[in-house]
Design a protein around this motif. Structure first.
Motif, short mmCIF file in Angstrom:
data_model
loop_
_atom_site.label_atom_id
_atom_site.label_comp_id
_atom_site.label_asym_id
_atom_site.label_seq_id
_atom_site.Cartn_x
_atom_site.Cartn_y
_atom_site.Cartn_z
N ASN A 52 0.82 -1.21 0.00
CA ASN A 52 0.00 0.00 0.00
C ASN A 52 0.86 1.26 0.00
O ASN A 52 0.51 2.28 -0.62
N ALA B 180 0.75 4.14 -2.74
CA ALA B 180 0.51 5.54 -2.39
C ALA B 180 1.61 6.43 -2.94
O ALA B 180 1.37 7.54 -3.41
N HIS C 76 0.22 9.22 -5.54
CA HIS C 76 0.17 10.58 -5.03
C HIS C 76 1.39 11.42 -5.40
O HIS C 76 1.31 12.64 -5.43
N VAL D 86 -0.52 5.76 5.16
CA VAL D 86 -0.70 4.50 4.45
C VAL D 86 -1.87 3.77 5.08
O VAL D 86 -1.81 3.34 6.23
#
Length: 367
Positions: free
Chosen positions: A313, A317, A321, A365
């Motif tokens: 994860n 991310a 992002h 996260v």
């Protein structure tokens, strides 16, 4: 101006590549003693030699310039292995775990990880270990019922989990007790029940054996007791499992579906809590190996095998992002392409990862 050079990173790269001092020395046309001096910071190589050394060890030259202040010592590795495990296999596995730990440290510097919540409890006798397992369950808000996902329990407590591919069957699992502990499991074992027990075993090391060398019969027995107590709480098991004059395999199968652990674990627990005698236990294990355990035909009772999520994860991310893909992470850690995939197990990167670098802010996260 002298360029920094850190010998522990040379040793890490050598162990990761499963090469001996002699093999590296022969490949570079130098003595074994010279490579040893590099690893112990008693010598500093030329820039040209560093380049050649990096090529032999399969990293980038900048890898040797990386200082890891949290570099762990031997007492911080809890290494679950068979007695026949070769030293080279052990060293390579530990080196892979250290690469993974460096990745976690890199990600933690850019993203918000869960707060670490691993209690430190002194326990060695059976009663203390039972209480320790119940205390951890209480702190994690798990109650005394079955655990749905052992991997997620650990990662919610701030401990990243990964699987290593291609490691010898001699290795079960290991954990690293550091500022941000990590747990590694060999992926050759496909049984979901064995996976959960291995993870609970490593959890026991992190909880009870901080600062202690492990791997002996005593510490492994303590971690096994913790794992069985954590996965199969005493009071719940005693209520569910009667004293057996004759072992009921139907009852064992029912308990397996409920607690989501292997039959071997349940027999082990039944003996610990005097639901069966020592002779019954020995006979049952023989039968398990010959018949009941020869093929885990009812592993569907345990559900699908658990997958690590925390670092996966985090990488997702980082990409979604900030546009930083795994290839960029490898560059920043001075690793060659593909090295991180080797320590991430079941990670599946997106079809396309960009390399654009953007400014980093903290991003939590999620699990």
């Amino acid at each position: 101006m002298n360029v920094p050079f850190f010998g522990n990173s040379v040793r890490l790269a050598r162990l990761y590549s499963n090469k001996t001092l002699n093999e590296v020395a022969d490949a570079l046309g130098v003595t074994r003693q010279y490579i040893s001096r590099l690893e112990t910071d008693k010598a500093i190589p030329s820039e040209e030699f560093s380049e050649r050394l990096a090529g032999v060890l399969g990293v980038k030259k900048g890898f040797f310039l990386h200082y890891e202040p949290g570099q762990v010592g031997e007492h911080q590795f809890h290494f679950r292995k068979l007695r026949s495990t070769k030293v080279g296999t052990k060293n390579t596995t530990i080196a892979m775990a250290e690469i993974y730990r460096r990745l976690v440290g890199y990600l933690e510097g850019k993203l918000d990880f869960p707060e670490l919540n691993i209690p430190s409890i002194t326990a060695s006798d059976p009663e203390d270990i039972e209480n320790a397992a119940e205390q951890v369950r209480s702190e994690w808000g798990l109650g005394l019922g079955p655990i749905a996902n052992m991997t997620r329990c650990l990662e919610n407590a701030g401990v990243p989990v990964t699987f290593f591919k291609g490691i010898s069957r001699e290795v079960d699992a290991l954990s690293v007790s550091s500022k941000r502990p990590v747990i590694v499991r060999n992926d050759y074992k496909e049984s979901p029940g064995r996976l959960r027990f291995d993870l609970a075993h490593e959890c026991g090391h992190l909880v009870m054996h901080e600062g202690r060398l492990t791997g002996c019969r005593a510490t492994e027995g303590e971690a096994n007791r913790f794992a069985s107590a954590f996965l199969v709480p005493r009071s719940t098991f005693l209520a569910a499992c009667p004293v057996m004059d004759r072992i009921s395999w139907e009852k064992i199968k029912e308990l397996k579906a409920y607690f989501k652990v292997s039959k071997a674990c349940l027999l082990y627990r039944a003996r610990q809590l005097d639901r069966i005698t020592e002779q019954q236990y020995k006979n049952a294990i023989i039968r398990l190996k010959k018949h009941e355990g020869k093929q885990e035909f009812d592993d569907f009772l345990l559900g699908e095998s658990e997958k690590p999520e925390l670092v996966n994860n985090a990488l997702k991310a980082l990409w979604e992002h900030y546009g930083i893909g795994i290839s960029q992470v490898e560059k920043e850690l001075n690793l060659l392409p593909g090295m991180l995939i080797n320590v991430l197990g079941c990670y599946e990167p997106p079809a396309s990862h960009g390399n654009n670098v953007v400014s980093i802010n903290k991003f939590a996260v999620g699990m």
